[in-house]
Design a protein around this motif. Structure first.
Motif, PDB file in Angstrom:
ATOM      1  N   GLU A  80       0.853  -1.179   0.000  1.00 30.52           N
ATOM      2  CA  GLU A  80       0.000   0.000   0.000  1.00 30.52           C
ATOM      3  C   GLU A  80       0.892   1.233   0.000  1.00 30.52           C
ATOM      4  O   GLU A  80       2.062   1.151   0.370  1.00 30.52           O
ATOM      5  N   GLN A  81       0.343   2.355  -0.363  1.00 34.48           N
ATOM      6  CA  GLN A  81       1.122   3.585  -0.424  1.00 34.48           C
ATOM      7  C   GLN A  81       1.465   4.062   0.984  1.00 34.48           C
ATOM      8  O   GLN A  81       0.659   3.991   1.901  1.00 34.48           O
ATOM      9  N   ASP A 107       5.791   4.696  -2.785  1.00 33.60           N
ATOM     10  CA  ASP A 107       5.318   6.061  -3.003  1.00 33.60           C
ATOM     11  C   ASP A 107       3.994   6.105  -3.768  1.00 33.60           C
ATOM     12  O   ASP A 107       3.108   6.873  -3.424  1.00 33.60           O
ATOM     13  N   SER A 108       3.866   5.286  -4.823  1.00 30.21           N
ATOM     14  CA  SER A 108       2.642   5.339  -5.622  1.00 30.21           C
ATOM     15  C   SER A 108       2.409   4.017  -6.335  1.00 30.21           C
ATOM     16  O   SER A 108       3.339   3.252  -6.579  1.00 30.21           O
ATOM     17  N   ASN A 138      -2.246   7.517 -11.644  1.00 31.52           N
ATOM     18  CA  ASN A 138      -1.826   7.279 -10.287  1.00 31.52           C
ATOM     19  C   ASN A 138      -3.078   6.967  -9.460  1.00 31.52           C
ATOM     20  O   ASN A 138      -3.935   7.821  -9.298  1.00 31.52           O
ATOM     21  N   ASN A 183      -3.492   6.520  -6.320  1.00 32.74           N
ATOM     22  CA  ASN A 183      -3.554   7.048  -4.970  1.00 32.74           C
ATOM     23  C   ASN A 183      -4.077   8.477  -4.933  1.00 32.74           C
ATOM     24  O   ASN A 183      -4.393   8.986  -3.883  1.00 32.74           O
TER      25      ASN A 183
END
Length: 118
Positions: free
Chosen positions: A17-18, A106-107, A114, A116
């Motif tokens: 997960e981010q 990070d992403s 993206n 997120n």
């Protein structure tokens, strides 16, 4: 919403997960080529879950990537191996530590988007 990806890294499958950090085995040694705070991109993405939609790859998704940064090189706990031969009364003790690389995600990107960012 629940956003995560399952990636293949270091011979294992990780649910990432981010914003979280993970330890990966068998990644390129950090002393040789990778330095702390260096960006990496992982293309071996097996599954992406974004809310109620799930995208499966066979074996990997084509347009998916997980981007992250190397935090540091670390070691696991020392594994001790003992060999005891009872009749000759000899003992051997071996030990080793596995090289691990700690990375932060990070992403998660899929199809040039993206996931997120909302």
């Amino acid at each position: 919403m629940n956003k995560y990806a399952i990636i293949d890294i270091g011979g294992t499958q990780l649910r990432v997960e981010q914003g979280r950090f993970y330890d990966a085995r068998h990644l390129i040694s950090i002393r040789d080529t990778l330095k702390p705070n260096e960006k990496i991109s992982i293309n071996r993405v097996l599954l992406i879950c974004h809310g109620s939609s799930i995208n499966l790859g066979y074996p990997w998704l084509n347009d998916a990537a997980v981007k992250g940064r190397i935090l540091q090189g670390c070691f696991t706990k020392k594994l001790m191996i003992q060999r005891i031969q009872p009749k000759t009364k000899t003992r051997q003790v071996f030990g080793y530590r596995e090289n691990m690389t700690r990375l932060v995600i990070d992403s998660i990107q899929f199809g040039r988007k993206n996931l997120n960012r909302d």
